[in-house]
Design a protein around this motif. Structure first.
Motif, PDB file in Angstrom:
ATOM      1  N   UNK A  94       0.816  -1.210   0.000  1.00  9.64           N
ATOM      2  CA  UNK A  94       0.000   0.000   0.000  1.00  9.64           C
ATOM      3  C   UNK A  94       0.844   1.251   0.000  1.00  9.64           C
ATOM      4  N   UNK A  95       0.143   2.368   0.072  1.00 10.63           N
ATOM      5  CA  UNK A  95       0.788   3.685   0.114  1.00 10.63           C
ATOM      6  C   UNK A  95       0.316   4.406   1.374  1.00 10.63           C
ATOM      7  N   UNK A  96       1.262   4.991   2.090  1.00  9.47           N
ATOM      8  CA  UNK A  96       0.950   5.759   3.302  1.00  9.47           C
ATOM      9  C   UNK A  96       0.159   7.002   2.884  1.00  9.47           C
ATOM     10  N   UNK A  97      -0.990   7.208   3.536  1.00  8.50           N
ATOM     11  CA  UNK A  97      -1.879   8.310   3.166  1.00  8.50           C
ATOM     12  C   UNK A  97      -1.996   9.414   4.210  1.00  8.50           C
ATOM     13  N   UNK A 106      -7.143   3.209  21.381  1.00  8.59           N
ATOM     14  CA  UNK A 106      -6.830   1.875  20.852  1.00  8.59           C
ATOM     15  C   UNK A 106      -6.338   0.977  21.991  1.00  8.59           C
ATOM     16  N   UNK A 107      -6.674  -0.300  21.908  1.00  9.71           N
ATOM     17  CA  UNK A 107      -6.242  -1.238  22.946  1.00  9.71           C
ATOM     18  C   UNK A 107      -4.728  -1.374  22.996  1.00  9.71           C
ATOM     19  N   UNK A 108      -4.099  -1.557  21.861  1.00  4.95           N
ATOM     20  CA  UNK A 108      -2.650  -1.733  21.818  1.00  4.95           C
ATOM     21  C   UNK A 108      -1.972  -0.772  20.865  1.00  4.95           C
ATOM     22  N   UNK A 109      -2.486  -0.725  19.636  1.00  6.33           N
ATOM     23  CA  UNK A 109      -1.806  -0.030  18.548  1.00  6.33           C
ATOM     24  C   UNK A 109      -2.188   1.446  18.486  1.00  6.33           C
ATOM     25  N   UNK A 110      -1.598   2.227  19.386  1.00  8.79           N
ATOM     26  CA  UNK A 110      -1.944   3.647  19.492  1.00  8.79           C
ATOM     27  C   UNK A 110      -1.188   4.515  18.478  1.00  8.79           C
ATOM     28  N   UNK A 111      -0.056   4.018  17.990  1.00  6.37           N
ATOM     29  CA  UNK A 111       0.758   4.765  17.024  1.00  6.37           C
ATOM     30  C   UNK A 111       0.299   4.336  15.629  1.00  6.37           C
ATOM     31  N   UNK A 112      -0.365   5.229  14.881  1.00  8.41           N
ATOM     32  CA  UNK A 112      -0.999   4.822  13.627  1.00  8.41           C
ATOM     33  C   UNK A 112      -0.732   5.781  12.478  1.00  8.41           C
ATOM     34  N   UNK A 113      -0.968   5.274  11.276  1.00 10.90           N
ATOM     35  CA  UNK A 113      -1.010   6.073  10.057  1.00 10.90           C
ATOM     36  C   UNK A 113      -2.016   5.417   9.123  1.00 10.90           C
ATOM     37  N   UNK A 114      -2.663   6.224   8.296  1.00  9.73           N
ATOM     38  CA  UNK A 114      -3.612   5.680   7.320  1.00  9.73           C
ATOM     39  C   UNK A 114      -2.836   5.144   6.124  1.00  9.73           C
ATOM     40  N   UNK A 115      -3.386   4.084   5.528  1.00  8.99           N
ATOM     41  CA  UNK A 115      -2.760   3.479   4.357  1.00  8.99           C
ATOM     42  C   UNK A 115      -3.836   3.113   3.344  1.00  8.99           C
ATOM     43  N   UNK A 116      -3.486   3.202   2.073  1.00  7.38           N
ATOM     44  CA  UNK A 116      -4.369   2.748   0.998  1.00  7.38           C
ATOM     45  C   UNK A 116      -3.720   1.499   0.413  1.00  7.38           C
ATOM     46  N   UNK A 117      -4.384   0.362   0.570  1.00  7.96           N
ATOM     47  CA  UNK A 117      -3.850  -0.893   0.039  1.00  7.96           C
ATOM     48  C   UNK A 117      -4.085  -0.949  -1.462  1.00  7.96           C
ATOM     49  N   UNK A 118      -3.052  -1.275  -2.208  1.00  5.99           N
ATOM     50  CA  UNK A 118      -3.124  -1.300  -3.664  1.00  5.99           C
ATOM     51  C   UNK A 118      -3.215  -2.725  -4.195  1.00  5.99           C
ATOM     52  N   UNK A 119      -2.391  -3.603  -3.640  1.00  8.80           N
ATOM     53  CA  UNK A 119      -2.379  -4.993  -4.112  1.00  8.80           C
ATOM     54  C   UNK A 119      -2.250  -5.941  -2.941  1.00  8.80           C
ATOM     55  N   UNK A 120      -2.852  -7.115  -3.119  1.00  7.85           N
ATOM     56  CA  UNK A 120      -2.785  -8.210  -2.146  1.00  7.85           C
ATOM     57  C   UNK A 120      -2.367  -9.441  -2.950  1.00  7.85           C
ATOM     58  N   UNK A 153       5.967  -5.068  -8.262  1.00  8.25           N
ATOM     59  CA  UNK A 153       4.725  -5.840  -8.108  1.00  8.25           C
ATOM     60  C   UNK A 153       3.483  -4.963  -8.282  1.00  8.25           C
ATOM     61  N   UNK A 154       3.647  -3.653  -8.194  1.00 12.52           N
ATOM     62  CA  UNK A 154       2.514  -2.743  -8.360  1.00 12.52           C
ATOM     63  C   UNK A 154       2.206  -2.460  -9.833  1.00 12.52           C
ATOM     64  N   UNK A 155       3.125  -2.832 -10.723  1.00 14.17           N
ATOM     65  CA  UNK A 155       2.900  -2.618 -12.157  1.00 14.17           C
ATOM     66  C   UNK A 155       1.665  -3.373 -12.616  1.00 14.17           C
ATOM     67  N   UNK A 156       0.931  -2.758 -13.535  1.00 11.51           N
ATOM     68  CA  UNK A 156      -0.280  -3.404 -14.059  1.00 11.51           C
ATOM     69  C   UNK A 156       0.030  -4.724 -14.747  1.00 11.51           C
ATOM     70  N   UNK A 157       1.171  -4.807 -15.414  1.00  8.03           N
ATOM     71  CA  UNK A 157       1.522  -6.012 -16.151  1.00  8.03           C
ATOM     72  C   UNK A 157       2.210  -7.077 -15.313  1.00  8.03           C
ATOM     73  N   UNK A 158       2.252  -6.872 -14.007  1.00  8.26           N
ATOM     74  CA  UNK A 158       2.942  -7.814 -13.131  1.00  8.26           C
ATOM     75  C   UNK A 158       2.187  -9.133 -13.045  1.00  8.26           C
ATOM     76  N   UNK A 159       2.909 -10.220 -13.242  1.00  5.97           N
ATOM     77  CA  UNK A 159       2.336 -11.557 -13.077  1.00  5.97           C
ATOM     78  C   UNK A 159       3.323 -12.390 -12.292  1.00  5.97           C
ATOM     79  N   UNK A 160       2.801 -13.384 -11.644  1.00  4.75           N
ATOM     80  CA  UNK A 160       3.699 -14.292 -10.940  1.00  4.75           C
ATOM     81  C   UNK A 160       3.896 -15.532 -11.796  1.00  4.75           C
ATOM     82  N   UNK A 161       5.019 -16.151 -11.601  1.00  7.89           N
ATOM     83  CA  UNK A 161       5.256 -17.424 -12.273  1.00  7.89           C
ATOM     84  C   UNK A 161       5.272 -18.506 -11.219  1.00  7.89           C
ATOM     85  N   UNK A 162       5.192 -19.733 -11.627  1.00 10.44           N
ATOM     86  CA  UNK A 162       5.146 -20.850 -10.683  1.00 10.44           C
ATOM     87  C   UNK A 162       6.396 -20.888  -9.814  1.00 10.44           C
ATOM     88  N   UNK A 163       7.523 -20.518 -10.393  1.00  7.41           N
ATOM     89  CA  UNK A 163       8.781 -20.575  -9.646  1.00  7.41           C
ATOM     90  C   UNK A 163       8.888 -19.463  -8.608  1.00  7.41           C
TER      91      UNK A 163
END
Length: 171
Positions: A94-97, A106-120, A153-163
């Motif tokens: 993702x990208x820090x927003x 927050x219960x634990x994670x009080x130090x935060x920043x917003x993020x926009x996830x681009x790929x999973x 990996x963020x490129x539109x043409x990115x593909x994974x191979x079996x290896x």
């Protein structure tokens, strides 16, 4: 603005929901309090860490206080973040927003920043070296050796191979 190169950061959490559903990245250290109240120097962060954790191991002080300092002052809006989630075994990129956010309720994670996830992506989309680098024992760290692989990996043409190697397709 000189050298506006985007950095790549790696981060770990036990709270995948906060990261993936609430679109936040965060680190713990609730007892430290609001990081923006600490003077913007590495020495001040070390002093605060020692004050809050007087029994901390000597070697842990620069590492932990450094993570807090980098999260507060070095990570910038527009930087990339890589999060290997345990719940679905995906590599999330993702990208820090936002700048630093202190979330005292927050219960634990009080130090935060917003993020926009681009790929999973599946872990098999990355080389073993890249996976090893983001498998760091630290909860927040700079990705250096394989940063280009994650950005590619963020490129539109990115593909994974079996290896597990990436390739670009021409479109």
């Amino acid at each position: 603005m000189e050298n506006e190169e985007k950095r790549v950061w790696g981060i770990h959490t036990k709270d995948d929901h906060l990261f993936l559903v609430d679109n936040r990245i965060a680190i713990e250290w609730k007892p430290i309090g609001n990081l923006s109240k600490i003077e913007a120097t590495r020495a001040a962060f070390k002093d605060k860490y020692i004050e809050v954790y007087p029994n901390a191991k000597k070697g842990a002080i620069p590492t932990s206080s450094g993570m807090l300092y980098r999260f507060m002052y070095e990570m910038q809006v527009g930087d990339y973040v890589v999060f290997p989630s345990k719940s679905d075994r995906k590599i999330n990129i993702g990208i820090v927003e936002s700048d630093y956010i202190y979330e005292p309720t927050a219960l634990e994670y009080v130090q935060q920043q917003k993020v926009k996830w681009i790929k999973h992506l599946p872990r098999t989309a990355f080389s073993q070296g890249a996976l090893y680098e983001i498998g760091s024992v630290m909860s927040f760290f700079a990705v250096k050796n394989y940063a280009d692989e994650f950005i590619t990996a963020l490129d539109k043409g990115f593909e994974k191979t079996i290896a597990g190697r990436q390739k670009r397709t021409k479109r």
